[in-house]
Design a protein around this motif. Structure first.
Motif, short mmCIF file in Angstrom:
data_model
loop_
_atom_site.label_atom_id
_atom_site.label_comp_id
_atom_site.label_asym_id
_atom_site.label_seq_id
_atom_site.Cartn_x
_atom_site.Cartn_y
_atom_site.Cartn_z
N ASP A 80 0.41 -1.16 -0.47
CA ASP A 80 -0.28 0.04 0.02
C ASP A 80 0.69 1.09 -0.31
O ASP A 80 0.26 2.57 -0.29
N ASP A 81 2.48 1.13 0.41
CA ASP A 81 2.86 2.48 0.27
C ASP A 81 4.11 2.57 -0.21
O ASP A 81 4.64 3.58 -0.86
N LEU A 82 4.88 1.60 -0.88
CA LEU A 82 5.96 1.28 -2.06
C LEU A 82 5.94 2.11 -3.16
O LEU A 82 6.81 3.15 -3.24
N PHE A 83 4.62 1.85 -3.92
CA PHE A 83 4.35 2.93 -4.97
C PHE A 83 3.87 4.33 -4.59
O PHE A 83 4.02 4.74 -5.60
N TRP A 84 3.91 5.04 -3.71
CA TRP A 84 3.24 5.86 -3.38
C TRP A 84 5.00 6.68 -2.13
O TRP A 84 5.14 7.52 -1.92
N LEU A 85 6.19 5.98 -2.35
CA LEU A 85 7.28 6.36 -1.88
C LEU A 85 7.52 7.73 -2.10
O LEU A 85 7.95 7.72 -3.23
N LYS A 86 7.99 8.46 -1.46
CA LYS A 86 8.34 10.17 -1.97
C LYS A 86 9.60 9.38 -2.17
O LYS A 86 10.58 10.97 -2.55
N LYS A 87 10.40 9.09 -1.26
CA LYS A 87 12.34 8.39 -1.16
C LYS A 87 12.10 7.66 -1.67
O LYS A 87 11.18 6.66 -1.31
N THR A 88 13.63 7.45 -1.82
CA THR A 88 13.67 6.03 -2.35
C THR A 88 14.03 4.72 -1.50
O THR A 88 14.32 5.21 -0.43
N PRO A 89 13.21 3.78 -1.87
CA PRO A 89 13.99 2.84 -1.28
C PRO A 89 14.70 2.57 -0.31
O PRO A 89 14.48 1.55 1.29
N GLY A 90 15.50 2.58 -0.91
CA GLY A 90 17.28 2.27 -0.61
C GLY A 90 17.08 0.90 -0.64
O GLY A 90 16.49 -0.31 -1.28
N LYS A 91 18.02 -0.05 0.26
CA LYS A 91 18.43 -1.13 1.28
C LYS A 91 16.87 -1.78 1.53
O LYS A 91 16.33 -0.90 2.24
N THR A 92 15.97 -2.55 0.88
CA THR A 92 15.14 -3.37 1.35
C THR A 92 14.83 -4.77 1.40
O THR A 92 15.13 -5.61 0.90
N LEU A 93 14.04 -4.51 2.84
CA LEU A 93 13.50 -6.51 3.09
C LEU A 93 12.08 -6.53 2.74
O LEU A 93 11.40 -5.37 3.36
N LEU A 94 11.92 -7.07 2.57
CA LEU A 94 10.48 -8.13 2.51
C LEU A 94 10.18 -9.60 2.50
O LEU A 94 11.13 -9.73 2.94
N ILE A 95 9.01 -8.95 3.81
CA ILE A 95 8.82 -9.68 4.90
C ILE A 95 7.86 -10.66 4.15
O ILE A 95 6.60 -10.49 4.08
N GLY A 96 7.58 -11.90 3.70
CA GLY A 96 6.85 -12.88 3.02
C GLY A 96 7.02 -13.69 2.10
O GLY A 96 8.49 -13.23 1.21
N ALA A 97 6.76 -14.47 1.82
CA ALA A 97 7.19 -14.76 0.33
C ALA A 97 5.86 -15.38 -0.92
O ALA A 97 5.26 -16.97 -2.08
N SER A 98 4.52 -14.48 -1.06
CA SER A 98 4.10 -14.60 -2.08
C SER A 98 4.20 -14.11 -2.83
O SER A 98 5.32 -13.60 -3.68
N TYR A 99 3.15 -14.07 -3.62
CA TYR A 99 3.56 -13.45 -5.31
C TYR A 99 3.95 -11.95 -5.20
O TYR A 99 4.67 -11.29 -6.08
N ILE A 100 2.81 -11.18 -4.19
CA ILE A 100 3.58 -9.64 -3.47
C ILE A 100 4.97 -9.60 -3.36
O ILE A 100 5.63 -8.46 -3.60
N ALA A 101 5.79 -10.70 -2.43
CA ALA A 101 7.17 -10.20 -1.83
C ALA A 101 7.55 -10.17 -3.30
O ALA A 101 8.80 -9.45 -3.54
N LEU A 102 7.69 -11.38 -3.72
CA LEU A 102 8.17 -11.76 -4.59
C LEU A 102 8.32 -11.22 -6.50
O LEU A 102 9.94 -10.79 -6.34
N GLU A 103 7.10 -10.32 -6.51
CA GLU A 103 7.13 -9.05 -7.51
C GLU A 103 7.87 -8.32 -7.18
O GLU A 103 8.47 -7.38 -8.06
N CYS A 104 7.05 -7.48 -5.91
CA CYS A 104 8.45 -5.71 -5.33
C CYS A 104 9.63 -6.36 -5.33
O CYS A 104 10.82 -5.86 -5.52
N GLY A 105 10.28 -7.23 -5.12
CA GLY A 105 11.20 -7.96 -4.52
C GLY A 105 12.39 -8.43 -5.92
O GLY A 105 13.40 -7.68 -6.35
N GLY A 106 11.28 -8.87 -6.66
CA GLY A 106 12.51 -8.68 -7.68
C GLY A 106 12.40 -7.08 -8.73
O GLY A 106 13.45 -7.09 -9.42
N PHE A 107 11.65 -6.21 -9.24
CA PHE A 107 11.11 -5.05 -9.22
C PHE A 107 12.27 -4.44 -8.69
O PHE A 107 13.57 -3.44 -9.56
N LEU A 108 12.48 -4.29 -7.71
CA LEU A 108 13.74 -3.01 -7.10
C LEU A 108 14.78 -3.83 -7.05
O LEU A 108 15.54 -3.34 -6.85
N ASN A 109 15.34 -5.34 -7.21
CA ASN A 109 16.31 -5.76 -7.44
C ASN A 109 16.65 -4.92 -9.03
O ASN A 109 17.71 -4.54 -8.70
#
Length: 513
Positions: free
Chosen positions: A200-229
């Motif tokens: 709910d927050d990631l796409f509206w971040l005003k600053k760069t996410p920087g070094k990011t930890l995603l907790i979870g193994a759902s498709y949401i975690a993997l999709e977001c982790g994939g494009f951030l990397n």
């Protein structure tokens, strides 16, 4: 009903739906339909009902996320789901394409970098244009839009608390609950609610996410982790059990392995213990490694939870109406024999992500909403068919699927009674830049001549699977699939070229033409 053609001045008689009702001041209800929730399903249902000459209202209200993020009309998909996710996924793939282009003769720098501010602003501007477009569509289709929080006073009365603080009551013949789901943040973990972001927050971040930890193994975690990397951020995914556990496990592991090979770190068999903010404003995460019970600590700029989603039904007063919900997910039980979306109250329906044991997919909600409106007001009896629903996980190598997993097929029919045709393949586009294609894989799971499931990992998997999903829904068989002629050279042709079975033990690697 008689209409006048303004051009020819002739009189036209048009047959209206058999349950058409014109409103008068003596009507006992203000509305034919009130839809609570302005996401994809609710909007589709409301617009379809209005096109059938019914008086319809849509209520939409976005409760801020734990980090205070809010957005406009359109629901999860438009604002914090499919649309911004796909755009950022595409941005990540463009980085790969730029790097590949050197091998194809393009003179580009050795190192290319993405600018988060430019990307996020472009994505947010597109989302806002969609918000506005939805409002225009509702106006054009004569659907009343109310920016307010709805709840039930009784089965025919919806109480609305509008954004300006005023309250009003809406009398309605029918109501549809389409409030969707929101990310669940485990409050028992110290610091999770205070410091943990969600999708709910990631796409509206005003600053760069920087070094990011995603907790979870759902498709949401993997999709977001994939494009951030892919965008160049140091990205880790913390997995308690296994990735994509609701999907075919062979495919899920190939997806995870492909992400690891591109630089995404997986912290497997680990769970968060606490999150604190240090003096520099960075997040200190303590977590337990379940394999050796050791507690470890690491510092991140952003911590995002993707640990499940719960329905937003707590404030609807459903218990007073006797509408049952799942105590964990707060999803509504539907599925009556006469109507798949009807709740235990005859004139109240539920569609989309909030329905218990149904896919959380935008096209499913849209189709269910349209069909429901047709049944309520158009004389239709067509029910939503939840079988053979295709979907795609938009990881760097996309994973598209229609039908069931191999595990499910074995469970239902026995391993000796199913046949799995499979192949590893190399997309032609990967050959010149010598990209790793070891995770590009296809398999078809069959029971006799019947195709139970079709799975594909590779570029543009969503586009490929969509066509095959239509074919399977129309009754395509294995003999029909394998007898088809492919389009060369494409990824999709590898599906119709499948011929090696797992049972044979032969090498499934595709070579040459």
């Amino acid at each position: 009903t008689m209409f006048v053609n303004k051009h020819s001045r002739t009189f036209i008689f048009k047959r209206l739906p058999r349950n058409y009702r014109q409103f008068t001041s003596s009507s006992t209800e203000d509305y034919d339909l009130v839809v609570i929730g302005g996401g994809s399903g609710g909007l589709a249902c409301a617009k379809a009902a209005s096109q059938l000459q019914k008086k319809v209202a849509v209520l939409d209200f976005v409760t801020p996320s734990t980090q205070g993020t809010t957005w406009g009309l359109g629901g999860t998909c438009v604002n914090v789901g499919c649309i911004p996710k796909k755009l950022m996924h595409h941005a990540s793939l463009l980085g790969d394409a730029i790097r590949d282009s050197k091998a194809y003769g393009w003179n580009v720098p050795d190192e290319v970098q993405s600018d988060w501010t430019t990307l996020s602003t472009a994505v947010q501007n597109h989302v806002k244009s969609l918000n506005w477009g939805h409002r225009v569509q509702l106006r054009d289709k004569n659907v009343e839009y109310i920016n307010g929080l709805g709840s039930f006073k009784d089965p025919h009365t919806v109480r609305v608390k509008e954004s300006n603080g005023t309250e009003r009551l809406l009398k309605t013949r029918n109501a549809v609950i389409a409030v969707g789901v929101r990310p669940y943040v485990p409050s028992q973990i110290p610091g999770a609610v205070e410091y943990g972001a969600t999708s709910d927050d990631l796409f509206w971040l005003k600053k760069t996410p920087g070094k990011t930890l995603l907790i979870g193994a759902s498709y949401i975690a993997l999709e977001c982790g994939g494009f951030l990397n892919g965008l160049g951020f140091d990205t880790s995914i913390m997995v308690r059990s296994r990735p994509l556990k609701q999907f075919d496990q062979q495919m899920a592991e190939l997806v995870a392995e492909s992400m690891e090979s591109k630089g995404t770190r997986f912290l497997r068999k680990c769970v968060p213990v606490s999150i604190e903010k240090d003096s520099r404003g960075r997040l200190v995460v303590k977590y337990e490694d379940l394999t050796n019970r050791q507690t470890k600590e690491e510092v991140f700029d952003t911590v995002m939870f993707a640990t499940g989603r719960h329905a937003v039904t707590n404030n609807l007063n459903l218990e007073a109406l006797g509408i049952e919900v799942d105590q964990t997910t707060q999803k509504v039980f539907g599925g009556h024999s006469d109507d798949h979306e009807r709740t235990s109250v005859a004139n109240i329906y539920a569609i989309g992500d909030i329905l218990h044991n149904r896919p959380e997919l935008t096209p499913v909600a849209i189709k269910a909403g349209q069909l429901l409106a047709d049944r309520l007001f158009g004389g239709s009896q067509v029910q939503m068919d939840y079988n053979m629903i295709p979907t795609t996980v938009f990881t760097p190598l996309e994973y598209g699927v229609v039908g069931i997993s191999e595990e499910k097929a074995v469970s239902c029919h026995g391993e000796e009674n199913i046949e799995v045709y499979h192949a590893f393949y190399t997309p032609l586009e990967f050959a010149v830049p010598r990209r790793d294609a070891s995770h590009c894989y296809i398999k078809a799971i069959c029971f006799g001549d019947r195709i139970l499931g079709l799975h594909l990992i590779g570029p543009n998997a969503g586009e490929v699977i969509q066509g095959f999903a239509v074919a399977l829904r129309c009754g395509a068989t294995w003999s029909g699939l394998s007898g088809s002629v492919g389009i060369h050279p494409t990824t999709a042709e590898e599906v119709v070229k499948l011929h090696i079975t797992k049972r044979s033990g032969a090498d499934p690697t595709v070579t040459g033409c």
